[in-house]
Every structure is written in C-alpha cells, then in structure tokens.
Design an enzyme around this catalytic site. Structure first.
Site, short mmCIF file in Angstrom:
data_model
loop_
_atom_site.label_atom_id
_atom_site.label_comp_id
_atom_site.label_asym_id
_atom_site.label_seq_id
_atom_site.Cartn_x
_atom_site.Cartn_y
_atom_site.Cartn_z
N SER A 61 0.75 -1.42 -0.24
CA SER A 61 -0.02 0.02 -0.04
C SER A 61 0.81 1.35 0.17
O SER A 61 0.12 2.24 0.00
CB SER A 61 -0.87 0.03 1.32
OG SER A 61 -2.01 -0.91 0.99
N LYS A 64 0.16 3.92 -2.81
CA LYS A 64 -0.90 4.68 -2.56
C LYS A 64 -0.36 6.27 -2.48
O LYS A 64 -1.07 7.35 -2.70
CB LYS A 64 -1.92 4.46 -1.47
CG LYS A 64 -2.81 3.40 -1.65
CD LYS A 64 -3.45 2.74 -0.52
CE LYS A 64 -4.22 1.61 -1.12
NZ LYS A 64 -4.35 0.79 0.31
N SER A 118 -6.01 3.42 4.26
CA SER A 118 -5.40 2.83 3.34
C SER A 118 -6.48 2.11 2.45
O SER A 118 -6.56 0.95 2.26
CB SER A 118 -4.33 1.74 3.87
OG SER A 118 -3.58 1.49 2.78
N LYS A 225 3.64 6.63 4.83
CA LYS A 225 2.59 5.46 4.38
C LYS A 225 3.10 4.27 4.87
O LYS A 225 4.37 3.83 4.65
CB LYS A 225 2.41 5.57 2.83
CG LYS A 225 1.24 4.72 2.62
CD LYS A 225 -0.11 5.17 2.91
CE LYS A 225 -1.40 4.30 2.91
NZ LYS A 225 -1.44 2.91 3.63
#
Length: 438
Positions: A61, A64, A118, A225
């Site tokens: 993720s 992203k 997320s 992140k």
C-alpha cells in the site's frame, strides 16, 4: 574545497569537488532486518543510507503515495466523485473504508481514506472518477509519473498495491516517489494526520485512524505510508523533521511489525546524528561575476536563486559535487533577477538539482551613438590592421621577387677574364722579334 575548471566553447564549467570519496557509512550505521532500505535527505535528495536499494520488491500500500500524487495532478480537492460498483469490489483481505456504490465523495475525503486507513476502495474510486471509468488510464499516468521521477525500476498495475507479480518497485524508486509525494503540501498534511472524521459518514465507519504508528512513536514524524501483503512483507515510508532537516526513510520486506518501527527509528536516528546540514553554495564557491558587453557596467554580479543545504557526515566527507554553467559574457541590457547560468548539483552521476544563477542588478545598455562609435572605431581598427598586413605582405613579396631576379641574371665567369689578361703578360711568341731599326 578543491576547484577544477574546464572551458567548453563559450561556457565555463567549474566543478567544486566537495569530496572525492564514495559515501561511507559510519560505524553506528543501523542493523536493519528487512530486504531493502534507503534513507534520503528530503531537501537535497541525497542518499544517506542504502541497502539492496535497487533490488525488485513489492510496495504493497505504499503504492498509494503515487496514487495521491497523480490524483492531485489530474483532479481538484473539491471535485465530487461517484463511487461505482466496480470500485467497491475489492478482495476480502483488502483494507477498506466501506464505501458503497452510488455514494458521492470529494477527492479530498477520498484521499484521507486512501492514506490513513489505506482504503483500496478509495483508490479504485479515485482512479475511476478521474478517468471517466477507465482505471487503466490512471495506472498509465502512474507509470508515466514514476518514470518522470527517475523511478525506472518500477511498474505498477493498480492504484492500491494489492499483490500482483507485475506490480513492483525498488527501495530507491520508492524513495524518489515518496520524496516527490511528501513535497506536496496536501499529501504531507493528510498523511501526517493521526485521525480524521469523514463528514457525512456514520459514527461507526466515519472516524479513521492513521495506520502509521510512527506518528505516535516519534513526535518528529510529519508524514508517510504503511503497506502490507504476505508477498511484500511489511513496508513503511516515513518522513521526520528535526532542527529544520527533513529525512525520508524507506523499509521494504520487514516481517515483524514491532521490528519494522524500531528499524525505522534507528534509521532516522542514524541520519540525524551522523550527518549535519551545511549550505553548499556559499560566497566564494561559485562564479559571482559575468562580463557585460555594451553595458553601462562592465560586469554584473550573479548569485544562486536559492540556498541548497546538504547533509554532510560528521567526519566531513561527502560525495556531492557542483558544476556551474555560466556564459563568458552577456549582452546588455541585463535585468535584476535574470537567469544568467545554472549550478548543477550531483551525487555521483545522479543530478540532485539545477539551481539558476541570477543577476543581482540591472545593467543598462550603452546609448546607441556610443555603441555605434565603438563599432566604427572597432571597424576602423580592423581596417588599419588589414592595411598594415597588406603593406607588410607587399614589402615581403617585393623583396622576394628582387632576390629571385638577381639569382636568375647571367654572370661572366672569372676564368676567361684571367686568361685574357695572361695573354698580354709573360707570353712566349713563336715569331721572332723585329730587328731594331727595321
């Protein structure tokens, strides 16, 4: 500092060699537990630590961050996006914001859902909403932006990072992508938010906490992140700011969640304690004057348009170099703030920045009559030079011609003249002499 100058045509390139050494990791370099890691200076872009940085890994993720960056390039925060049935069809083990088909949400709220909990459904909704239902177009934008950022070992197949064997990157590429994303104030603000209440959603699923525990463990964390899939392991991008310095750490392929965060804290501590910040472009380290042709002043002062601080190891060694491309002269008029040349900052063969060198003052052009007079005088001088050269050539040619003619003219030989004189002096005749009186 050492200086090296090379003249190339009308451009002078001056390389300031800060150090000729390769980056050396200090003895206290962290012992990490993942597959790959990179630590970047978030301002200069320098690599301060690298381990298996170009090995291919799965980003999960952390993808992203690039999704958010592309979304802000092609969309507006207030833009309303309708959630499609396709957007909410995510695998059961996906992280989600529990969007429902038919809902309308602003891009800003979808970005909060993308970067805090997320949500894969938020990633799908963004990709579809900004392309008129063509998520493959959005993915193409992602790959194109990755190439622009220098992430040449990256290929993405979706906007969320759910595992796909053809969805991959490297720690170095992810660091470059993350730096660009976290330089965006919207992404920095959202990814650094601990919790967010999504207006209009129910109290049950409207409050979102940031998955990045570094926001609680390290008060200097400003954004980042997380990511996880079984194939990728645990990944983490984290940016921290201390004493005006911004560092970005990237960890990939970690297996233990607690170890992941401990490794990130150790990596950041290494960068903040083993490096100090120094300005690279200080007076005396760059060409500060350029000649001006046909100007009221003979030269103009130049200086870098911005400061450029770099990280320098506490032992004083770094592999950062800077070269200057500055013309030998410029023609008036010159305007204050005008770009005269550039300073190119390098780490090895990687360009970190191209900083304009700008004029520090106005320089007006000389009056036309003065410039014309100078041109006439210059032309007269050239004409006199030509005439003098032609006269000298004529003199030399004339002398050479005379020499050649003199050498070619016939001369009387010395031998015959001597014999004629000998015939009258001391010659024995075969005729008897006349008798006296006859």
């Amino acid at each position: 500092m050492l200086f090296r100058a090379v003249a190339i045509s009308a451009i002078t390139t001056v390389a300031i060699l800060v150090s000729a050494t390769h980056p050396v990791l200090a003895a206290s370099a962290p012992q990490l537990h993942g597959r790959a890691a990179v630590l970047l200076d978030g301002v200069s872009g320098q690599v301060l630590y690298a381990e298996n940085a170009t090995d291919r890994n799965y980003p999960a993720s952390t993808t992203k961050l690039l999704t958010a960056l592309v979304a802000l390039e092609y969309g507006d925060l207030d833009q309303m996006i309708t959630v499609t049935p396709e957007a909410v069809e995510v695998p059961p083990d996906s992280s989600t914001c529990w969007l429902e088909a038919g809902e309308q949400h602003s891009l800003e709220n979808l970005l909060y859902g993308l970067l805090l909990p997320s949500g894969n459904d938020c990633a799908n909704a963004i990709a579809e909403g900004l392309t008129g239902g063509q998520p493959e177009t959005f993915v193409a934008w992602m790959n194109e932006m990755a190439r622009r950022l220098g992430a040449t070992g990256t290929h993405f197949t979706n906007p969320h990072g759910y595992h796909d064997p053809n969805h991959y990157t490297t720690a170095m590429d992810l660091a470059l992508i993350s730096r660009a994303a976290l330089q965006n104030p919207v992404i920095l603000r959202i990814s650094g938010t601990r919790e967010y209440y999504w207006p209009g959603k129910s109290e049950i699923n409207g409050m979102y906490l940031n998955n990045n525990d570094m926001l609680w463990l390290d008060p200097t964390t400003v954004g980042g992140k997380t990511g996880y899939t079984e194939e990728a392991g645990r990944t983490l991008v984290n940016a921290a700011r201390r004493d005006g310095r911004l560092l970005i750490g990237v960890l990939m392929g970690e297996q233990n969640r607690d170890q992941l965060y401990q490794d990130m804290m150790n990596l950041l501590d290494y960068g903040f304690t083993q490096f100090t910040q120094q300005d690279l472009l200080t007076p005396g380290t760059y060409p500060d004057k350029v000649a001006v042709v046909d100007g009221e002043a003979e030269e103009v002062a130049v200086a870098p348009a911005t400061r450029f601080p770099i990280s320098v190891p506490t032992d004083g060694e770094t592999d950062v170099t800077v070269s200057f491309e500055v013309p030998e002269q410029v023609t008036a008029p010159v305007h204050k703030g005008q770009t005269i040349g550039h300073a190119h900052v390098w780490q090895g063969d990687r360009l970190l920045a191209a900083i304009p060198l700008i004029a520090q003052a106005d320089v007006a052009a000389k009056p036309v009559i003065v410039r014309m007079g100078r041109q006439v005088w210059s032309f007269t001088g050239e004409l006199l030079k030509w005439a003098a050269s032609a006269f000298a050539l004529l003199v030399v040619t004339g002398f050479a011609v005379r020499q050649i003619r003199g050498a070619a003219r016939p001369h009387r030989a010395a031998g015959p003249s001597f014999r004629r004189r000998s015939s009258r002096v001391g010659t024995i005749s075969s005729f008897p002499p006349r008798s006296p009186g006859r």
